[in-house]
Scaffold this motif. Structure first.
Motif, PDB file in Angstrom:
ATOM      1  N   ALA A  29       8.357   1.632   2.079  1.00 59.92           N
ATOM      2  CA  ALA A  29       6.944   1.867   1.760  1.00 59.92           C
ATOM      3  C   ALA A  29       6.761   3.222   1.084  1.00 59.92           C
ATOM      4  O   ALA A  29       6.004   3.346   0.114  1.00 59.92           O
ATOM      5  CB  ALA A  29       6.095   1.783   3.022  1.00 59.92           C
ATOM      6  N   LEU A  30       7.468   4.227   1.576  1.00 60.98           N
ATOM      7  CA  LEU A  30       7.408   5.553   0.956  1.00 60.98           C
ATOM      8  C   LEU A  30       7.911   5.502  -0.477  1.00 60.98           C
ATOM      9  O   LEU A  30       7.272   6.041  -1.399  1.00 60.98           O
ATOM     10  CB  LEU A  30       8.212   6.565   1.777  1.00 60.98           C
ATOM     11  CG  LEU A  30       8.400   7.949   1.155  1.00 60.98           C
ATOM     12  CD1 LEU A  30       7.072   8.643   0.949  1.00 60.98           C
ATOM     13  CD2 LEU A  30       9.325   8.783   2.025  1.00 60.98           C
ATOM     14  N   GLY A  94       1.146   4.888  11.471  1.00 57.54           N
ATOM     15  CA  GLY A  94       1.480   3.766  10.597  1.00 57.54           C
ATOM     16  C   GLY A  94       0.294   2.820  10.434  1.00 57.54           C
ATOM     17  O   GLY A  94       0.047   2.302   9.346  1.00 57.54           O
ATOM     18  N   LEU A  95      -0.459   2.610  11.508  1.00 62.00           N
ATOM     19  CA  LEU A  95      -1.648   1.768  11.434  1.00 62.00           C
ATOM     20  C   LEU A  95      -2.716   2.417  10.549  1.00 62.00           C
ATOM     21  O   LEU A  95      -3.345   1.750   9.720  1.00 62.00           O
ATOM     22  CB  LEU A  95      -2.192   1.508  12.839  1.00 62.00           C
ATOM     23  CG  LEU A  95      -3.342   0.524  12.952  1.00 62.00           C
ATOM     24  CD1 LEU A  95      -2.926  -0.850  12.451  1.00 62.00           C
ATOM     25  CD2 LEU A  95      -3.817   0.455  14.389  1.00 62.00           C
ATOM     26  N   ILE A  96      -2.898   3.711  10.707  1.00 60.04           N
ATOM     27  CA  ILE A  96      -3.831   4.443   9.833  1.00 60.04           C
ATOM     28  C   ILE A  96      -3.368   4.348   8.388  1.00 60.04           C
ATOM     29  O   ILE A  96      -4.177   4.168   7.470  1.00 60.04           O
ATOM     30  CB  ILE A  96      -3.966   5.911  10.296  1.00 60.04           C
ATOM     31  CG1 ILE A  96      -4.660   5.965  11.661  1.00 60.04           C
ATOM     32  CG2 ILE A  96      -4.727   6.740   9.266  1.00 60.04           C
ATOM     33  CD1 ILE A  96      -4.607   7.324  12.329  1.00 60.04           C
ATOM     34  N   ASN A  97      -2.056   4.436   8.174  1.00 59.47           N
ATOM     35  CA  ASN A  97      -1.499   4.304   6.829  1.00 59.47           C
ATOM     36  C   ASN A  97      -1.761   2.904   6.268  1.00 59.47           C
ATOM     37  O   ASN A  97      -2.067   2.746   5.079  1.00 59.47           O
ATOM     38  CB  ASN A  97      -0.004   4.607   6.850  1.00 59.47           C
ATOM     39  CG  ASN A  97       0.570   4.848   5.482  1.00 59.47           C
ATOM     40  OD1 ASN A  97      -0.135   5.102   4.520  1.00 59.47           O
ATOM     41  ND2 ASN A  97       1.879   4.789   5.386  1.00 59.47           N
ATOM     42  N   ALA A  98      -1.661   1.886   7.102  1.00 62.20           N
ATOM     43  CA  ALA A  98      -1.952   0.524   6.653  1.00 62.20           C
ATOM     44  C   ALA A  98      -3.417   0.395   6.235  1.00 62.20           C
ATOM     45  O   ALA A  98      -3.726  -0.232   5.214  1.00 62.20           O
ATOM     46  CB  ALA A  98      -1.630  -0.474   7.761  1.00 62.20           C
ATOM     47  N   MET A 109      -4.347   6.723  -2.776  1.00 58.26           N
ATOM     48  CA  MET A 109      -3.512   7.892  -3.056  1.00 58.26           C
ATOM     49  C   MET A 109      -4.378   9.127  -3.174  1.00 58.26           C
ATOM     50  O   MET A 109      -5.518   9.038  -3.581  1.00 58.26           O
ATOM     51  CB  MET A 109      -2.736   7.682  -4.362  1.00 58.26           C
ATOM     52  CG  MET A 109      -1.749   6.554  -4.303  1.00 58.26           C
ATOM     53  SD  MET A 109      -0.518   6.864  -3.069  1.00 58.26           S
ATOM     54  CE  MET A 109       0.008   5.224  -2.703  1.00 58.26           C
ATOM     55  N   PRO A 110      -3.905  10.310  -2.842  1.00 62.43           N
ATOM     56  CA  PRO A 110      -2.577  10.682  -2.374  1.00 62.43           C
ATOM     57  C   PRO A 110      -2.425  10.606  -0.859  1.00 62.43           C
ATOM     58  O   PRO A 110      -1.344  10.822  -0.343  1.00 62.43           O
ATOM     59  CB  PRO A 110      -2.436  12.120  -2.849  1.00 62.43           C
ATOM     60  CG  PRO A 110      -3.809  12.678  -2.755  1.00 62.43           C
ATOM     61  CD  PRO A 110      -4.713  11.509  -3.139  1.00 62.43           C
ATOM     62  N   ALA A 111      -3.514  10.266  -0.140  1.00 62.90           N
ATOM     63  CA  ALA A 111      -3.431  10.225   1.321  1.00 62.90           C
ATOM     64  C   ALA A 111      -2.401   9.201   1.790  1.00 62.90           C
ATOM     65  O   ALA A 111      -1.684   9.436   2.769  1.00 62.90           O
ATOM     66  CB  ALA A 111      -4.797   9.918   1.921  1.00 62.90           C
ATOM     67  N   GLY A 112      -2.304   8.074   1.101  1.00 59.57           N
ATOM     68  CA  GLY A 112      -1.323   7.060   1.468  1.00 59.57           C
ATOM     69  C   GLY A 112       0.098   7.567   1.335  1.00 59.57           C
ATOM     70  O   GLY A 112       0.953   7.283   2.183  1.00 59.57           O
TER      71      GLY A 112
END
Length: 137
Positions: A29-30, A94-98, A109-112
């Motif tokens: 993902a990164l 990871g859930l926040i990232n989802a 982006m760029p937070a993701g």
């Protein structure tokens, strides 16, 4: 006759597989996020979203295994507690990232990308701690 309960000092095969499976998925993902910031091809963001979803499944089940093992542990739970907390932080971020990746196109982006870096490092730390000295007992 009394029975003696034996607790694992290392993770079992399924637990270790789930734990180790989080790293390549979060890392993928990164790398997809990096590719997206370089090319602006939306498919890279889609790849990242799916990889994060898969990593969350692995991390969630690994967290459940670790939590059950922590609750069954008798003493010296310091290392196990660190392991469980790292897995919990990995799952929550990871859930926040989802959720961040669920936004439209470049709004993620760029937070993701930043969240992907943090979650990948946390997944590596959790895996290292869990597999190193029996943190997943």
């Amino acid at each position: 006759m009394s029975t003696l309960l034996v607790y694992r000092h290392t993770p079992g095969p399924l637990h270790a597989t789930l734990l180790a499976g989080t790293v390549p998925l979060f890392l993928g993902a990164l790398l997809s996020d990096i590719a997206y910031t370089q090319t602006f091809q939306i498919q890279w963001a889609n790849f990242a979203s799916w990889l994060i979803a898969g990593a969350l499944v692995f991390a969630g089940f690994a967290f459940l295994f670790a939590l059950v093992n922590l609750l069954r542990a008798e003493r010296k739970a310091g290392q196990r507690t660190l392991y469980v907390l790292l897995l919990l932080a990995t799952f929550v971020l990871g859930l926040i990232n989802a959720f961040q990746h669920a936004k439209d196109a470049y709004a993620a982006m760029p937070a993701g990308l930043v969240l992907s870096v943090i979650v990948t490092v946390l997944a590596l730390a959790a895996t290292w701690t869990g597999l190193r000295s029996g943190g997943a007992k």
